[in-house]
Design a protein around this motif. Structure first.
Motif, PDB file in Angstrom:
ATOM      1  N   THR A  59       0.852  -1.186   0.000  1.00 23.75           N
ATOM      2  CA  THR A  59       0.000   0.000   0.000  1.00 23.75           C
ATOM      3  C   THR A  59       0.888   1.235   0.000  1.00 23.75           C
ATOM      4  O   THR A  59       1.760   1.367   0.865  1.00 23.75           O
ATOM      5  CB  THR A  59      -0.909   0.032   1.253  1.00 23.75           C
ATOM      6  OG1 THR A  59      -1.690  -1.171   1.277  1.00 23.75           O
ATOM      7  CG2 THR A  59      -1.836   1.237   1.230  1.00 23.75           C
ATOM      8  N   ALA A  60       0.691   2.117  -0.971  1.00 25.65           N
ATOM      9  CA  ALA A  60       1.447   3.367  -1.027  1.00 25.65           C
ATOM     10  C   ALA A  60       0.475   4.521  -0.867  1.00 25.65           C
ATOM     11  O   ALA A  60      -0.617   4.505  -1.430  1.00 25.65           O
ATOM     12  CB  ALA A  60       2.191   3.488  -2.355  1.00 25.65           C
ATOM     13  N   MET A  61       0.875   5.483  -0.063  1.00 26.83           N
ATOM     14  CA  MET A  61       0.017   6.642   0.171  1.00 26.83           C
ATOM     15  C   MET A  61       0.802   7.918  -0.069  1.00 26.83           C
ATOM     16  O   MET A  61       1.997   7.985   0.222  1.00 26.83           O
ATOM     17  CB  MET A  61      -0.496   6.644   1.617  1.00 26.83           C
ATOM     18  CG  MET A  61      -1.399   7.827   1.924  1.00 26.83           C
ATOM     19  SD  MET A  61      -2.143   7.742   3.575  1.00 26.83           S
ATOM     20  CE  MET A  61      -0.747   8.225   4.578  1.00 26.83           C
ATOM     21  N   PHE A  62       0.129   8.920  -0.607  1.00 23.21           N
ATOM     22  CA  PHE A  62       0.743  10.240  -0.712  1.00 23.21           C
ATOM     23  C   PHE A  62      -0.158  11.265  -0.047  1.00 23.21           C
ATOM     24  O   PHE A  62      -1.376  11.233  -0.217  1.00 23.21           O
ATOM     25  CB  PHE A  62       0.958  10.644  -2.173  1.00 23.21           C
ATOM     26  CG  PHE A  62       1.489  12.052  -2.296  1.00 23.21           C
ATOM     27  CD1 PHE A  62       2.826  12.323  -2.050  1.00 23.21           C
ATOM     28  CD2 PHE A  62       0.649  13.110  -2.611  1.00 23.21           C
ATOM     29  CE1 PHE A  62       3.317  13.627  -2.114  1.00 23.21           C
ATOM     30  CE2 PHE A  62       1.126  14.411  -2.690  1.00 23.21           C
ATOM     31  CZ  PHE A  62       2.467  14.667  -2.446  1.00 23.21           C
TER      32      PHE A  62
ATOM     33  N   CYS B 229       0.082   4.881  -7.233  1.00 22.78           N
ATOM     34  CA  CYS B 229      -0.079   6.045  -6.359  1.00 22.78           C
ATOM     35  C   CYS B 229       0.538   7.276  -7.017  1.00 22.78           C
ATOM     36  O   CYS B 229      -0.095   8.318  -7.136  1.00 22.78           O
ATOM     37  CB  CYS B 229       0.565   5.773  -4.999  1.00 22.78           C
ATOM     38  SG  CYS B 229       0.368   7.129  -3.819  1.00 22.78           S
TER      39      CYS B 229
END
Lengths: 147, 93, 147, 93
Positions: free
Chosen positions: A26-29, A106
């Motif tokens: 999971t990648a978040m910005f 992302c």
């Protein structure tokens, strides 16, 4: 999905929306309001938007990302109204079976959002003055300062 | 506020125009309707706004635009009832 | 900084640790336990580690990332012990003045962590059996399926 | 458990050996001490373990190793009191 909010962005809620035991990465910005280094201390940014289009365009961007990285789950939110310095105005989360797709989906979604979402910002300075602020140019991958 | 040209309704298209951020400040309005000779393009609407509204000349020749919430271009056609958005350079994120 | 935890990873706490009004971009990665697609349904992974080295090596990796992207702030955590399917075992957060550096510093830190942290995993299956599991090879950037 | 060679203490080094995960299972122990002729390398320690411990031959010739919590190599030197870690392929994240 609601892509626009006038309240602080709830990171945990976004993570929950993409959570899936088959998706290991999971990648978040988070894009946050900066205190400003050019025109003095920024207290907040007042974000305005063409809201109907923001919803439609963000949905389209997310659909395109999922089409490019099948199996990924992608969500995003843009906060509008007055956002104080240090708080996030844009959030994108992408979950995928593996981390490479999560990062790529992302990043791609963030770049498209920055280029296509109908949002404008007015910086509010400590002295009470205000100024419209354009975005910087699209960013390319950062080179480290040493090899 | 309506800008009408001397044309019969069968040969005109009426569109809603919305202006955002800086452009709303320039035009002094956030929305208006515009009647244009048919067939009409986004470019025709911008030209009319630039020529016939106070401070309209301060808009760029080719501003960023959307028609019915989708990004569009100067040569995009305008049809009866369309919503044309005039958008300053985007600054989201 | 404590790089090892035996409890669920607290995402909000990690984000708070890098929060800085001068840093407008924050990228986060969570690596979670997958339900498994090869050897049947995975219930959990039992992570073991050489804990003293894990602490030292993660600190070194973070220092190296900050040296490569000066101005960035980077934190990370590896959870050990039994981690149920769907929960994160690795978290890395990088904040930087702009998003390109945030993404790059986060990704780099994750790849180094995967390659260098002395951690091992034993998959625990629904039927109660267990198996040591090696990591996949380092991942390269994901290509979208269509141009 | 101690493995000693017939050498005077001035010409030997004593190190702690730790084994992790699969390697702890193979050797049946998580830690031991090892006395080696001086000068000694990681490779010397691994060779001795492979030859002189039950199931030691199941260890690879050149396992992943760390000395005092830092990644090391077969030719890395071992000094009195060092901690040598024998590590299966890493699987963090």
């Amino acid at each position: 999905m609601q892509y626009v909010t006038r309240r602080p962005i709830d990171v945990q809620a976004l993570l929950s929306q993409v959570a899936d035991p088959a998706l290991g990465g999971t990648a978040m910005f988070l894009g946050s309001v900066r205190s400003g280094d050019e025109d003095g201390p920024v207290e907040a940014i007042d974000y305005s938007a063409y809201e109907e289009m923001l919803e439609a365009e963000f949905a389209k961007i997310v659909e395109e990302s999922v089409a490019r990285w099948p199996g990924a789950r992608v969500v995003g939110t843009h906060r509008i109204g007055i956002v104080p310095t240090g708080e996030p105005s844009l959030a994108v989360v992408a979950a995928a079976p593996h981390r490479a797709e999560a990062f790529a989906a992302c990043r791609h979604t963030v770049e498209e959002a920055k280029q296509r979402l109908p949002v404008w910002k007015k910086e509010i300075f400590a002295d009470g003055t205000e100024a419209w602020r354009d975005n910087d140019q699209p960013e390319t991958d950062a080179k480290p300062t040493s090899a | 506020m309506h800008f009408r040209e001397a044309l019969s309704s069968s040969t005109t298209v009426t569109v809603t125009v919305r202006a955002f951020a800086r452009y709303a400040e320039i035009l002094g309005i956030e929305a208006t309707t515009l009647q244009l000779p048919s067939p009409a393009t986004v470019g025709d609407a911008v030209k009319l706004l630039r020529e016939s509204t106070p401070n309209g000349h301060l808009l760029p020749d080719r501003p960023l635009v959307a028609v019915n919430s989708e990004h569009a271009f100067a040569d995009s056609p305008l049809r009866e009832g369309d919503e044309l958005a005039l958008m300053p350079p985007l600054a989201g994120g």
